[in-house]
Design a protein around this motif. Structure first.
Motif, PDB file in Angstrom:
ATOM      1  N   VAL A   8       0.844  -1.189   0.000  1.00  0.00           N
ATOM      2  CA  VAL A   8       0.000   0.000   0.000  1.00  0.00           C
ATOM      3  C   VAL A   8       0.883   1.244   0.000  1.00  0.00           C
ATOM      4  O   VAL A   8       1.823   1.339   0.794  1.00  0.00           O
ATOM      5  N   LEU A   9       0.584   2.174  -0.906  1.00  0.00           N
ATOM      6  CA  LEU A   9       1.259   3.478  -0.910  1.00  0.00           C
ATOM      7  C   LEU A   9       0.334   4.462  -0.216  1.00  0.00           C
ATOM      8  O   LEU A   9      -0.783   4.705  -0.675  1.00  0.00           O
ATOM      9  N   VAL A  10       0.779   4.987   0.923  1.00  0.00           N
ATOM     10  CA  VAL A  10      -0.009   5.908   1.748  1.00  0.00           C
ATOM     11  C   VAL A  10       0.500   7.325   1.493  1.00  0.00           C
ATOM     12  O   VAL A  10       1.675   7.609   1.724  1.00  0.00           O
ATOM     13  N   VAL A  16       1.960  12.343  11.186  1.00  0.00           N
ATOM     14  CA  VAL A  16       1.202  11.611  12.216  1.00  0.00           C
ATOM     15  C   VAL A  16       0.201  10.660  11.554  1.00  0.00           C
ATOM     16  O   VAL A  16       0.099   9.480  11.920  1.00  0.00           O
ATOM     17  N   ILE A  17      -0.533  11.164  10.565  1.00  0.00           N
ATOM     18  CA  ILE A  17      -1.522  10.334   9.871  1.00  0.00           C
ATOM     19  C   ILE A  17      -0.829   9.217   9.088  1.00  0.00           C
ATOM     20  O   ILE A  17      -1.268   8.064   9.101  1.00  0.00           O
ATOM     21  N   ARG A  18       0.276   9.556   8.414  1.00  0.00           N
ATOM     22  CA  ARG A  18       1.007   8.515   7.666  1.00  0.00           C
ATOM     23  C   ARG A  18       1.423   7.384   8.593  1.00  0.00           C
ATOM     24  O   ARG A  18       1.269   6.207   8.267  1.00  0.00           O
ATOM     25  N   GLN A  19       1.948   7.744   9.763  1.00  0.00           N
ATOM     26  CA  GLN A  19       2.403   6.713  10.705  1.00  0.00           C
ATOM     27  C   GLN A  19       1.219   5.916  11.263  1.00  0.00           C
ATOM     28  O   GLN A  19       1.316   4.702  11.436  1.00  0.00           O
ATOM     29  N   ILE A  84      -9.580   7.458  -1.148  1.00  0.00           N
ATOM     30  CA  ILE A  84      -9.397   8.766  -0.521  1.00  0.00           C
ATOM     31  C   ILE A  84      -9.590   8.567   0.984  1.00  0.00           C
ATOM     32  O   ILE A  84     -10.616   8.045   1.417  1.00  0.00           O
ATOM     33  N   VAL A  85      -8.578   8.936   1.768  1.00  0.00           N
ATOM     34  CA  VAL A  85      -8.675   8.911   3.231  1.00  0.00           C
ATOM     35  C   VAL A  85      -8.483  10.346   3.675  1.00  0.00           C
ATOM     36  O   VAL A  85      -7.370  10.858   3.714  1.00  0.00           O
ATOM     37  N   SER A  86      -9.598  11.028   3.955  1.00  0.00           N
ATOM     38  CA  SER A  86      -9.539  12.473   4.161  1.00  0.00           C
ATOM     39  C   SER A  86     -10.826  12.950   4.811  1.00  0.00           C
ATOM     40  O   SER A  86     -11.842  12.267   4.760  1.00  0.00           O
ATOM     41  N   ALA A  87     -10.765  14.143   5.374  1.00  0.00           N
ATOM     42  CA  ALA A  87     -11.986  14.793   5.857  1.00  0.00           C
ATOM     43  C   ALA A  87     -12.664  15.396   4.624  1.00  0.00           C
ATOM     44  O   ALA A  87     -12.403  16.529   4.254  1.00  0.00           O
ATOM     45  N   CYS A  88     -13.460  14.596   3.931  1.00  0.00           N
ATOM     46  CA  CYS A  88     -14.013  14.976   2.628  1.00  0.00           C
ATOM     47  C   CYS A  88     -15.288  15.795   2.765  1.00  0.00           C
ATOM     48  O   CYS A  88     -16.128  15.510   3.608  1.00  0.00           O
ATOM     49  N   THR A  89     -15.437  16.742   1.865  1.00  0.00           N
ATOM     50  CA  THR A  89     -16.722  17.426   1.693  1.00  0.00           C
ATOM     51  C   THR A  89     -17.504  16.640   0.633  1.00  0.00           C
ATOM     52  O   THR A  89     -16.913  15.888  -0.147  1.00  0.00           O
ATOM     53  N   PRO A  90     -18.826  16.822   0.569  1.00  0.00           N
ATOM     54  CA  PRO A  90     -19.583  16.163  -0.504  1.00  0.00           C
ATOM     55  C   PRO A  90     -19.044  16.511  -1.892  1.00  0.00           C
ATOM     56  O   PRO A  90     -19.020  15.661  -2.780  1.00  0.00           O
TER      57      PRO A  90
END
Length: 142
Positions: A8-10, A16-19, A84-90
């Motif tokens: 997996v490529l993160v 902090v999130i990557r770790q 997508i791993v994120s605080a996403c908006t619609p």
């Protein structure tokens, strides 16, 4: 398979999130490579040949959605499962579907959801053509 479930490529600009993602995926037997933004992702992707890519949306230099669009436009990475791993908006989710993102996980995320999403994308990547993006509905009560 020799004990490794896949690579997996993160991609996230937060160390902090990557770790956090790395630790959770390595505990499940995945090999993890990280990049700090979309530009670095595009530099390392041919070398590391990941099975799945996770992308944050908001990053310097090249954001996650533009990175996903570039991966989709390149023959070598066109079929690569992207989450997508994120605080996403619609609006981000709609754009993600437009560029061909395969899965979404909102931040903050439950590590079990992260592992389940990556596993699902690994399986989807093994059988070409049979994949529909799945949106997890998450409402923040704040």
């Amino acid at each position: 398979m020799s004990g490794v479930s896949g690579r997996v490529l993160v991609v996230d600009d937060s160390e902090v999130i990557r770790q956090l993602i790395r630790v959770n995926l390595e505990l499940e037997g995945f090999e993890v490579v990280t990049a700090a933004d979309g530009a670095e992702c595009l530099e390392v992707i041919r070398r590391v040949k990941p099975d799945v890519v996770t992308l944050d949306v908001v990053m310097p230099r090249l954001d996650g959605l533009r990175t996903a669009a570039r991966l989709r436009a390149t023959p070598d990475t066109r079929g690569l499962p992207i989450a997508i791993v994120s605080a996403c908006t619609p609006a981000d989710l709609d754009l993600g579907e437009t560029v061909g993102v395969d899965g979404y996980l909102g931040k903050p995320f439950d590590p079990a959801d992260l592992v389940a999403l990556v596993r699902r994308l690994m399986r989807a990547g093994e059988r070409p053509g049979g994949f529909r993006p799945e949106r997890t509905e998450r409402t923040d009560r704040g």
